[in-house]
Design a protein around this motif. Structure first.
Motif, mmCIF file in Angstrom:
data_model
loop_
_atom_site.group_PDB
_atom_site.id
_atom_site.type_symbol
_atom_site.label_atom_id
_atom_site.label_comp_id
_atom_site.label_asym_id
_atom_site.label_seq_id
_atom_site.Cartn_x
_atom_site.Cartn_y
_atom_site.Cartn_z
ATOM 1 N N LYS A 194 9.521 1.476 -14.810
ATOM 2 C CA LYS A 194 9.868 2.721 -14.130
ATOM 3 C C LYS A 194 8.654 3.640 -14.027
ATOM 4 C CE LYS A 194 14.854 3.342 -14.582
ATOM 5 N NZ LYS A 194 15.067 3.801 -13.198
ATOM 6 N N ILE A 195 7.848 3.685 -15.075
ATOM 7 C CA ILE A 195 6.653 4.531 -15.066
ATOM 8 C C ILE A 195 5.661 4.033 -14.021
ATOM 9 C CG2 ILE A 195 4.623 5.196 -16.410
ATOM 10 C CD1 ILE A 195 6.654 5.010 -18.875
ATOM 11 N N VAL A 196 5.439 2.726 -13.983
ATOM 12 C CA VAL A 196 4.540 2.151 -12.977
ATOM 13 C C VAL A 196 5.027 2.510 -11.580
ATOM 14 C CG1 VAL A 196 3.822 -0.019 -11.920
ATOM 15 C CG2 VAL A 196 3.599 0.288 -14.378
ATOM 16 N N GLN A 197 6.328 2.356 -11.364
ATOM 17 C CA GLN A 197 6.893 2.632 -10.039
ATOM 18 C C GLN A 197 6.748 4.094 -9.654
ATOM 19 O OE1 GLN A 197 11.131 2.042 -9.780
ATOM 20 N NE2 GLN A 197 11.138 1.990 -7.553
ATOM 21 N N LYS A 198 6.981 4.985 -10.589
ATOM 22 C CA LYS A 198 6.980 6.410 -10.272
ATOM 23 C C LYS A 198 5.590 7.035 -10.325
ATOM 24 C CE LYS A 198 8.881 10.370 -9.332
ATOM 25 N NZ LYS A 198 9.465 10.609 -8.014
ATOM 26 N N VAL A 199 4.783 6.648 -11.305
ATOM 27 C CA VAL A 199 3.513 7.335 -11.558
ATOM 28 C C VAL A 199 2.316 6.595 -10.972
ATOM 29 C CG1 VAL A 199 2.028 8.349 -13.341
ATOM 30 C CG2 VAL A 199 4.506 8.249 -13.692
ATOM 31 N N PHE A 200 2.323 5.272 -11.030
ATOM 32 C CA PHE A 200 1.121 4.504 -10.701
ATOM 33 C C PHE A 200 1.312 3.535 -9.534
ATOM 34 C CE2 PHE A 200 0.594 5.215 -15.429
ATOM 35 C CZ PHE A 200 -0.374 6.211 -15.297
ATOM 36 N N SER A 201 2.103 3.921 -8.531
ATOM 37 C CA SER A 201 2.352 3.015 -7.418
ATOM 38 C C SER A 201 1.868 3.538 -6.068
ATOM 39 C CB SER A 201 3.850 2.694 -7.311
ATOM 40 O OG SER A 201 4.247 1.841 -8.356
ATOM 41 N N GLY A 202 1.774 4.824 -5.895
ATOM 42 C CA GLY A 202 1.470 5.378 -4.585
ATOM 43 C C GLY A 202 0.021 5.232 -4.175
ATOM 44 N N LEU A 203 -0.208 5.323 -2.868
ATOM 45 C CA LEU A 203 -1.559 5.372 -2.306
ATOM 46 C C LEU A 203 -1.631 6.618 -1.436
ATOM 47 C CD1 LEU A 203 -2.279 1.682 -1.249
ATOM 48 C CD2 LEU A 203 -3.374 2.949 -3.091
ATOM 49 N N SER A 204 -2.002 7.713 -2.052
ATOM 50 C CA SER A 204 -2.019 8.983 -1.333
ATOM 51 C C SER A 204 -3.182 9.832 -1.820
ATOM 52 C CB SER A 204 -0.706 9.729 -1.565
ATOM 53 O OG SER A 204 -0.782 11.054 -1.077
ATOM 54 N N HIS A 205 -3.742 10.589 -0.895
ATOM 55 C CA HIS A 205 -4.773 11.549 -1.301
ATOM 56 C C HIS A 205 -4.165 12.742 -2.018
ATOM 57 C CE1 HIS A 205 -3.424 13.761 2.262
ATOM 58 N NE2 HIS A 205 -3.604 12.642 2.955
ATOM 59 N N ALA A 206 -2.835 12.880 -1.965
ATOM 60 C CA ALA A 206 -2.168 14.035 -2.577
ATOM 61 C C ALA A 206 -1.859 13.829 -4.057
ATOM 62 C CB ALA A 206 -0.871 14.343 -1.830
ATOM 63 N N SER A 207 -1.814 12.587 -4.513
ATOM 64 C CA SER A 207 -1.465 12.326 -5.916
ATOM 65 C C SER A 207 -2.036 10.982 -6.326
ATOM 66 C CB SER A 207 0.056 12.346 -6.107
ATOM 67 O OG SER A 207 0.652 11.315 -5.339
ATOM 68 N N GLY A 208 -1.779 10.607 -7.571
ATOM 69 C CA GLY A 208 -2.276 9.316 -8.047
ATOM 70 C C GLY A 208 -2.412 9.273 -9.545
ATOM 71 N N TYR A 209 -3.137 10.242 -10.121
ATOM 72 C CA TYR A 209 -3.302 10.345 -11.569
ATOM 73 C C TYR A 209 -2.935 11.740 -12.070
ATOM 74 C CZ TYR A 209 -5.979 6.063 -10.890
ATOM 75 O OH TYR A 209 -6.378 4.796 -10.536
ATOM 76 N N ASN A 210 -2.393 12.541 -11.192
ATOM 77 C CA ASN A 210 -1.945 13.881 -11.559
ATOM 78 C C ASN A 210 -3.077 14.756 -12.091
ATOM 79 O OD1 ASN A 210 1.031 13.237 -11.150
ATOM 80 N ND2 ASN A 210 0.399 11.690 -12.633
ATOM 81 N N GLY A 211 -4.266 14.503 -11.574
ATOM 82 C CA GLY A 211 -5.386 15.398 -11.811
ATOM 83 C C GLY A 211 -6.132 15.236 -13.108
#
Length: 771
Positions: A653-670
């Motif tokens: 669930k963490i991988v899916q929610k936190v570490f799955s997207g490809l966006s300039h807006a998010s990714g590692y939460n800064g």
């Protein structure tokens, strides 16, 4: 008549020969095509723009080699360490700078065209808008069009040399600004000087001013070489900056910029050794090959295209951020003493340095990230960093936890380098001088060592509260001695010291130092002194041993470093069974932690989408935070307490929610601290983790829930016997996240664990997945 059959036979034979040759040629071509197809370009899967809306000075990388001294890229924001560098939403380029490192910046340049109108103010008005639509970024290369000037700027590099290619518009006066006196990221650049030393050559210096974290100035030397003559060198007295005019040409202008922190001579040597030619495309390809070589150490099959792209983006981040500071000949800046000196790394029989020396953010949190990833997949990198850390000890008498500019910064807290180096030793990456390593590490854990100092405590040694930890068994909160440095949060300090003491005890045991092993093992139980059986949380105490009043386990940074009590309570990676016993047993502990995950899921498992958002009144109260290091181990706590099913469930669930997207807006939460969060994402996706940082004898890996059908890790034969280690999953999909059956080399495994020696000897781990 008798000749005719002979002639026909001859033609027939020649015809057959030609057919055979054509057939062989086609087969050869087919093989070449096959080889080309098989050779995968992993760099093409990387998404460099990930999380660039929340970028910080050292986060973004484009025209850089792995750990390169040069990290060349455009800067859209230049004022401050946070919120600076390349920020996706800012549409203006303010220069291309060569150094984006922990507490260091320098050498900003800008190609320009100069009209009669611009000449009077070009030194103060030279920024240019750009458009992402005309931008190309890949590991080792960055291309962008400067709209104001219609200049196409292309960037690449070797380890220590930036390489620029500028395509100027026709019939325009072309120039390059050297913005040597300016603010960039974490520091100002001052005392910048530039001199022409040849028809197409320049030499220069500047000073990176001290910062709150790096308290001493740092000299930066650079050598510039162009492929065209310099027609003029102009200095602006107001700004102290320089402009060079170059001969108008329809061909691209090439510029090399070699840097050094020791001397101009060494900056020149760095160019001579690393970039003696002018083939721009060759350097791009060389960078691509180097990245492909490292990224290709892990090959994955299965998952979606986005899953694979995000995986290699995570892996790419795990191999950057921390930067080389030594020259090709092994010279390096040593700022650990009262007087600056140029150090010299040891050389091999061929006169080449045995290792590189590094600038690095803290190893705080490395026990759950690069300890495991580097130690397994990139052992040569882990060994080299360990040797570099030891060099600081030889120079300054202390192993650092985050050095910058050749000096200690005392970033974060504790002795976070201890688990890193102990893990390297336990995995056999460091075999010699173990006694020296042990004594250096032990010093950090005793009075006079780094544990006494909290974040950025340069001139005192009280903020760490070590004397109370030794006398009372905990660090009080608040600390009664006063305000020294940052992160004086006694409960977190106690937990951190206890874990790090345990890791040092493992090395003492390995070396037969039984008395030391018992001493540090006893200290590792100090976390128990802060467990409040009434509330069930780790609870800060004041100096008198009384519980901190009005304690709220969800209140951020009240006794806890970049965390709250609910998150930090689980920071006992060396004794989770002992912690669970204090909570009433494994079942009670599992129930408590599971409830925390259920609550954290509602907020997406992170405290907002940036580091600053952790202070938000709602986000700060999240009970598990996968946007910062203090609680990133918690999904694997379940497995240690006998519930691998919950580890599989929540880690997926963490991988899916936190570490799955490809966006300039998010990714590692800064808060991607130089490879830590990227490494964590990689480990969770391949289903391997090390709760105690791989610091025990024959380190253990916990098996999680791999995201992919097949994972092949290429083992480095200079360190390990095996050729490859494979993880194969059967019936793996978004629903089948649980590991039902485990076999290693066709032998059933009864636990969700595998040991280091088994992995590095090579083999196949087969996991039967189910609902």
């Amino acid at each position: 008549m008798e000749v005719k059959p002979f002639k026909l036979n001859r033609i027939h034979i020649l015809k057959n020969a030609w057919i055979g040759l054509i057939f062989l040629f086609l087969i050869s071509c087919k093989e070449e095509i096959k080889k080309t197809v098989v050779k995968e370009n992993y760099v093409d899967k990387v998404y460099p723009l990930l999380d660039t809306e929340n970028s910080r000075w050292f986060f973004f990388t484009s025209a850089s080699r792995p750990f390169g001294m040069v990290n060349l890229s455009p800067d859209t924001e230049i004022n401050g360490a946070w919120g600076s560098g390349y920020r996706y939403n800012t549409d203006t380029i303010k220069g291309f700078s060569h150094i984006h490192a922990w507490q260091m910046s320098g050498l900003s340049v800008m190609p320009v065209t100069i009209s009669e109108i611009d000449k009077s103010n070009i030194f103060t008005d030279f920024y240019s808008r750009f458009n992402h639509q005309t931008e190309t970024i890949t590991p080792g290369y960055h291309s962008v069009v400067l709209d104001r000037y219609q200049i196409k700027a292309e960037l690449t590099s070797t380890k220590r040399v930036g390489f620029h290619q500028y395509s100027f518009p026709k019939n325009k006066e072309a120039g390059i600004l050297f913005n040597l006196n300016t603010i960039l990221g974490p520091n100002d650049n001052v005392a910048g000087e530039l001199a022409q030393t040849g028809e197409s050559e320049l030499s220069g210096t500047l000073v990176a001013t001290p910062t709150h974290r790096r308290p001493k100035p740092l000299n930066i030397y650079f050598k510039i070489e162009l492929n065209v003559p310099i027609t003029a060198l102009i200095k602006d007295e107001q700004t102290g900056n320089y402009l060079i005019n170059i001969k108008n040409t329809t061909s691209p202008v090439l510029m090399k910029a070699g840097i050094s922190y020791t001397s101009l001579e060494n900056a020149t040597k760095n160019i001579q050794q690393e970039l003696p030619h002018w083939n721009f495309n060759q350097v791009i390809q060389g960078s691509k090959d180097e990245w492909n070589s490292l990224l290709g150490r892990i090959k994955i099959e299965g998952g979606t295209e986005q899953d694979q792209r995000r995986f290699y983006t995570d892996l790419w981040h795990a191999l950057q951020g921390r930067r080389i500071i030594s020259d090709v000949n092994g010279s390096y800046p040593d700022n650990t003493g009262s007087v600056f000196r140029i150090g010299q790394l040891p050389l091999n029989t061929e006169g080449k340095p045995l290792f590189n020396h590094y600038n690095s953010d803290s190893f705080w949190g490395a026990q759950w990230t690069i300890n495991t990833l580097w130690g397994l997949v990139y052992p040569e990198i882990m060994e080299e960093f360990s040797q570099s850390l030891m060099q600081y000890y030889k120079d300054g008498g202390m192993i650092p936890r985050g050095p910058s500019g050749g000096n200690y910064t005392y970033v974060m807290t504790g002795a976070s380098s201890t688990p890193f180096i102990v893990s390297a030793i336990q995995k056999g990456l460091i075999k010699g001088n173990l006694e020296s390593y042990y004594q250096a590490l032990k010093k950090n854990h005793m009075p006079g060592g780094i544990m006494e100092r909290v974040g950025y405590e340069h001139y005192t040694s009280l903020g760490g509260g070590l004397k109370y930890y030794l006398e009372k068994g905990f660090v009080p909160y608040p600390l009664p001695d006063g305000d020294f440095g940052g992160h004086q949060d006694g409960a977190s300090l106690t937990l951190e010291y206890a874990y790090q003491d345990w890791t040092l005890a493992q090395l003492a045991k390995k070396l037969g130092k039984q008395e030391d092993a018992e001493y540090f093992s006893k200290r590792s139980k100090n976390y128990q002194n802060l467990f409040d059986s009434n509330s069930g949380w780790i609870h800060p105490k004041n100096v008198n041993g009384d519980w901190y009043l009005n304690f709220d386990p969800y209140q951020y940074q009240h006794g806890f470093i970049e965390a709250n009590g609910a998150q930090a309570t689980w920071f006992v990676p060396h004794d989770l069974i002992g912690l669970a016993k204090l909570m009433g047993g494994n079942d009670k502990a599992v129930e408590k932690l599971n409830a925390q995950f259920e609550a954290a899921e509602k907020l997406g498992f992170t405290s907002g989408d940036s580091h600053a958002a952790e202070l938000h009144p709602e986000y700060s109260r999240i009970p598990i935070n996968y946007g910062n290091q203090p609680s990133i181990q918690t999904a694997f706590v379940f497995q240690q307490l006998g519930r691998p099913d919950l580890t599989a469930y929540w880690s997926r669930k963490i991988v899916q929610k936190v570490f799955s997207g490809l966006s300039h807006a998010s990714g590692y939460n800064g808060d991607e601290d130089q490879g830590l969060m990227g490494s964590l994402a990689v480990l969770m996706k391949i289903g391997l983790f090390q709760m105690n940082g791989g610091t025990e004898e024959n380190p253990e890996y916990q098996i999680g829930s791999p995201l992919f059908d097949k994972i092949t890790i290429e083992l480095n034969n200079n360190y390990y016997k095996g050729k490859t280690f494979e993880i194969n999953t059967k019936n793996n999909n978004a629903e089948n996240v649980y590991v039902k059956d485990i076999q290693f080399n066709n032998i059933s495994v009864n636990t969700h664990k595998i040991h280091h020696d088994d992995i590095v000897n090579g083999g196949v781990l087969e996991l039967q997945m189910s609902k």
